[in-house]
Motif scaffolding. Structure first.
Motif, PDB file in Angstrom:
ATOM      1  N   VAL A  25      -1.501  -8.141  -2.666  1.00 30.71           N
ATOM      2  CA  VAL A  25      -0.473  -7.113  -2.850  1.00 30.71           C
ATOM      3  C   VAL A  25      -0.969  -6.040  -3.829  1.00 30.71           C
ATOM      4  O   VAL A  25      -0.855  -4.844  -3.571  1.00 30.71           O
ATOM      5  CB  VAL A  25       0.860  -7.731  -3.325  1.00 30.71           C
ATOM      6  CG1 VAL A  25       1.856  -6.651  -3.710  1.00 30.71           C
ATOM      7  CG2 VAL A  25       1.444  -8.626  -2.229  1.00 30.71           C
ATOM      8  N   SER A  26      -1.534  -6.475  -4.932  1.00 29.06           N
ATOM      9  CA  SER A  26      -2.020  -5.529  -5.935  1.00 29.06           C
ATOM     10  C   SER A  26      -3.151  -4.665  -5.380  1.00 29.06           C
ATOM     11  O   SER A  26      -3.126  -3.433  -5.494  1.00 29.06           O
ATOM     12  CB  SER A  26      -2.501  -6.299  -7.175  1.00 29.06           C
ATOM     13  OG  SER A  26      -3.074  -5.427  -8.108  1.00 29.06           O
ATOM     14  N   GLY A  27      -4.143  -5.302  -4.783  1.00 28.65           N
ATOM     15  CA  GLY A  27      -5.267  -4.549  -4.222  1.00 28.65           C
ATOM     16  C   GLY A  27      -4.840  -3.651  -3.073  1.00 28.65           C
ATOM     17  O   GLY A  27      -5.266  -2.499  -2.979  1.00 28.65           O
ATOM     18  N   ALA A  70      -2.052  -1.956   4.305  1.00 26.23           N
ATOM     19  CA  ALA A  70      -0.683  -2.311   4.695  1.00 26.23           C
ATOM     20  C   ALA A  70      -0.592  -3.787   5.083  1.00 26.23           C
ATOM     21  O   ALA A  70       0.388  -4.464   4.750  1.00 26.23           O
ATOM     22  CB  ALA A  70      -0.214  -1.424   5.849  1.00 26.23           C
ATOM     23  N   VAL A  71      -1.615  -4.297   5.757  1.00 23.62           N
ATOM     24  CA  VAL A  71      -1.647  -5.724   6.091  1.00 23.62           C
ATOM     25  C   VAL A  71      -1.673  -6.541   4.807  1.00 23.62           C
ATOM     26  O   VAL A  71      -0.943  -7.531   4.670  1.00 23.62           O
ATOM     27  CB  VAL A  71      -2.863  -6.065   6.983  1.00 23.62           C
ATOM     28  CG1 VAL A  71      -3.051  -7.573   7.111  1.00 23.62           C
ATOM     29  CG2 VAL A  71      -2.718  -5.430   8.353  1.00 23.62           C
ATOM     30  N   HIS A  72      -2.498  -6.128   3.848  1.00 24.88           N
ATOM     31  CA  HIS A  72      -2.592  -6.873   2.592  1.00 24.88           C
ATOM     32  C   HIS A  72      -1.257  -6.897   1.856  1.00 24.88           C
ATOM     33  O   HIS A  72      -0.830  -7.954   1.370  1.00 24.88           O
ATOM     34  CB  HIS A  72      -3.676  -6.269   1.698  1.00 24.88           C
ATOM     35  CG  HIS A  72      -5.056  -6.623   2.130  1.00 24.88           C
ATOM     36  ND1 HIS A  72      -6.147  -6.498   1.310  1.00 24.88           N
ATOM     37  CD2 HIS A  72      -5.547  -7.094   3.302  1.00 24.88           C
ATOM     38  CE1 HIS A  72      -7.226  -6.891   1.941  1.00 24.88           C
ATOM     39  NE2 HIS A  72      -6.888  -7.245   3.163  1.00 24.88           N
ATOM     40  N   VAL A  73      -0.589  -5.758   1.782  1.00 20.22           N
ATOM     41  CA  VAL A  73       0.691  -5.705   1.066  1.00 20.22           C
ATOM     42  C   VAL A  73       1.756  -6.508   1.809  1.00 20.22           C
ATOM     43  O   VAL A  73       2.463  -7.332   1.204  1.00 20.22           O
ATOM     44  CB  VAL A  73       1.143  -4.242   0.860  1.00 20.22           C
ATOM     45  CG1 VAL A  73       2.565  -4.188   0.331  1.00 20.22           C
ATOM     46  CG2 VAL A  73       0.193  -3.524  -0.098  1.00 20.22           C
ATOM     47  N   THR A  74       1.871  -6.294   3.092  1.00 19.70           N
ATOM     48  CA  THR A  74       2.930  -6.940   3.873  1.00 19.70           C
ATOM     49  C   THR A  74       2.734  -8.453   3.974  1.00 19.70           C
ATOM     50  O   THR A  74       3.642  -9.233   3.667  1.00 19.70           O
ATOM     51  CB  THR A  74       2.994  -6.328   5.286  1.00 19.70           C
ATOM     52  OG1 THR A  74       3.158  -4.908   5.160  1.00 19.70           O
ATOM     53  CG2 THR A  74       4.142  -6.892   6.084  1.00 19.70           C
ATOM     54  N   ALA A  75       1.549  -8.859   4.399  1.00 16.80           N
ATOM     55  CA  ALA A  75       1.299 -10.299   4.538  1.00 16.80           C
ATOM     56  C   ALA A  75       1.247 -10.978   3.168  1.00 16.80           C
ATOM     57  O   ALA A  75       1.667 -12.124   3.027  1.00 16.80           O
ATOM     58  CB  ALA A  75       0.001 -10.540   5.311  1.00 16.80           C
ATOM     59  N   GLY A  76       0.758 -10.259   2.160  1.00 19.28           N
ATOM     60  CA  GLY A  76       0.749 -10.813   0.806  1.00 19.28           C
ATOM     61  C   GLY A  76       2.151 -11.051   0.283  1.00 19.28           C
ATOM     62  O   GLY A  76       2.442 -12.094  -0.308  1.00 19.28           O
ATOM     63  N   ALA A  77       3.039 -10.098   0.506  1.00 28.72           N
ATOM     64  CA  ALA A  77       4.430 -10.256   0.067  1.00 28.72           C
ATOM     65  C   ALA A  77       5.104 -11.406   0.810  1.00 28.72           C
ATOM     66  O   ALA A  77       5.837 -12.204   0.213  1.00 28.72           O
ATOM     67  CB  ALA A  77       5.205  -8.959   0.273  1.00 28.72           C
ATOM     68  N   ALA A  78       4.834 -11.518   2.098  1.00 25.58           N
ATOM     69  CA  ALA A  78       5.406 -12.618   2.876  1.00 25.58           C
ATOM     70  C   ALA A  78       4.873 -13.963   2.381  1.00 25.58           C
ATOM     71  O   ALA A  78       5.629 -14.929   2.244  1.00 25.58           O
ATOM     72  CB  ALA A  78       5.102 -12.438   4.359  1.00 25.58           C
ATOM     73  N   SER A  95      -7.969  -9.991   7.876  1.00 30.94           N
ATOM     74  CA  SER A  95      -8.234  -8.668   7.293  1.00 30.94           C
ATOM     75  C   SER A  95      -9.254  -8.746   6.162  1.00 30.94           C
ATOM     76  O   SER A  95      -9.893  -7.752   5.828  1.00 30.94           O
ATOM     77  CB  SER A  95      -6.935  -8.035   6.786  1.00 30.94           C
ATOM     78  OG  SER A  95      -6.468  -8.710   5.636  1.00 30.94           O
ATOM     79  N   LEU A  96      -9.428  -9.913   5.595  1.00 33.48           N
ATOM     80  CA  LEU A  96     -10.391 -10.084   4.507  1.00 33.48           C
ATOM     81  C   LEU A  96     -11.826  -9.973   5.011  1.00 33.48           C
ATOM     82  O   LEU A  96     -12.711  -9.524   4.284  1.00 33.48           O
ATOM     83  CB  LEU A  96     -10.165 -11.436   3.823  1.00 33.48           C
ATOM     84  CG  LEU A  96     -10.856 -11.686   2.499  1.00 33.48           C
ATOM     85  CD1 LEU A  96     -10.448 -10.636   1.469  1.00 33.48           C
ATOM     86  CD2 LEU A  96     -10.510 -13.075   1.987  1.00 33.48           C
ATOM     87  N   VAL A  97     -12.068 -10.352   6.248  1.00 40.10           N
ATOM     88  CA  VAL A  97     -13.424 -10.304   6.800  1.00 40.10           C
ATOM     89  C   VAL A  97     -13.949  -8.869   6.826  1.00 40.10           C
ATOM     90  O   VAL A  97     -14.987  -8.573   6.209  1.00 40.10           O
ATOM     91  CB  VAL A  97     -13.496 -10.965   8.190  1.00 40.10           C
ATOM     92  CG1 VAL A  97     -14.855 -10.736   8.835  1.00 40.10           C
ATOM     93  CG2 VAL A  97     -13.189 -12.456   8.073  1.00 40.10           C
TER      94      VAL A  97
END
Length: 148
Positions: A25-27, A70-78, A95-97
């Motif tokens: 989320v932070s990144g 957006a994937v990082h923020v959304t999936a991280g929050a979930a 998405s990390l790959v």
């Protein structure tokens, strides 16, 4: 009889998910707000991706970097909230790959401090992937309690 308190393992899983999610989320938030640097850094990687997936030509590097953020923020929050933790961890791992390959191609650097820094960051992302795998294997959900 009142419900039993949560098991330590359940609390541990929740804290683990929260710790993992915070990184994403932070990144992701930072990259969303400031995509130009990461987009420039990903340029070479994205050129390779476009040769393999011509559909990506429709998007600028900046747009692709922001979509990943957006994937990082959304999936991280979930993941932090415990909402579909397995699906969230899968999205984050996927998405990390490209994030890791684009940002930390240490193998292209000559020996020296830049290569060592990129290799360290690459390995940190590998550790994050391991944490996400643990969420997938463990299911990320609290264990079932049985009454005795």
């Amino acid at each position: 009889m009142p419900d039993t308190p949560p098991r330590y393992a359940d609390v541990g899983r929740a804290l683990s998910r929260l710790a993992l999610a915070t990184v994403f989320v932070s990144g992701g938030r930072h990259v969303w707000r400031h995509p130009d640097g990461p987009a420039q850094g990903a340029e070479t990687f994205l050129k390779s991706c476009r040769r393999a997936v011509p559909l990506l030509d429709r998007f600028t590097d900046r747009q692709l970097v922001r979509a990943n953020a957006a994937v990082h923020v959304t999936a991280g929050a979930a993941l932090a909230a415990g909402i579909a933790p397995a699906a969230s961890a899968t999205a984050l791992a996927g998405s990390l790959v490209p994030t890791t390959l684009a940002a930390f191609p240490f193998w292209t650097q000559p020996e020296g401090p830049q290569r060592a820094r990129q290799q360290g960051d690459f390995l940190k992302n590998l550790a994050l992937a391991g944490g996400l795998l643990a969420v997938l294997v463990g299911g990320g959900r609290p264990t079932r309690r049985t009454r005795t």
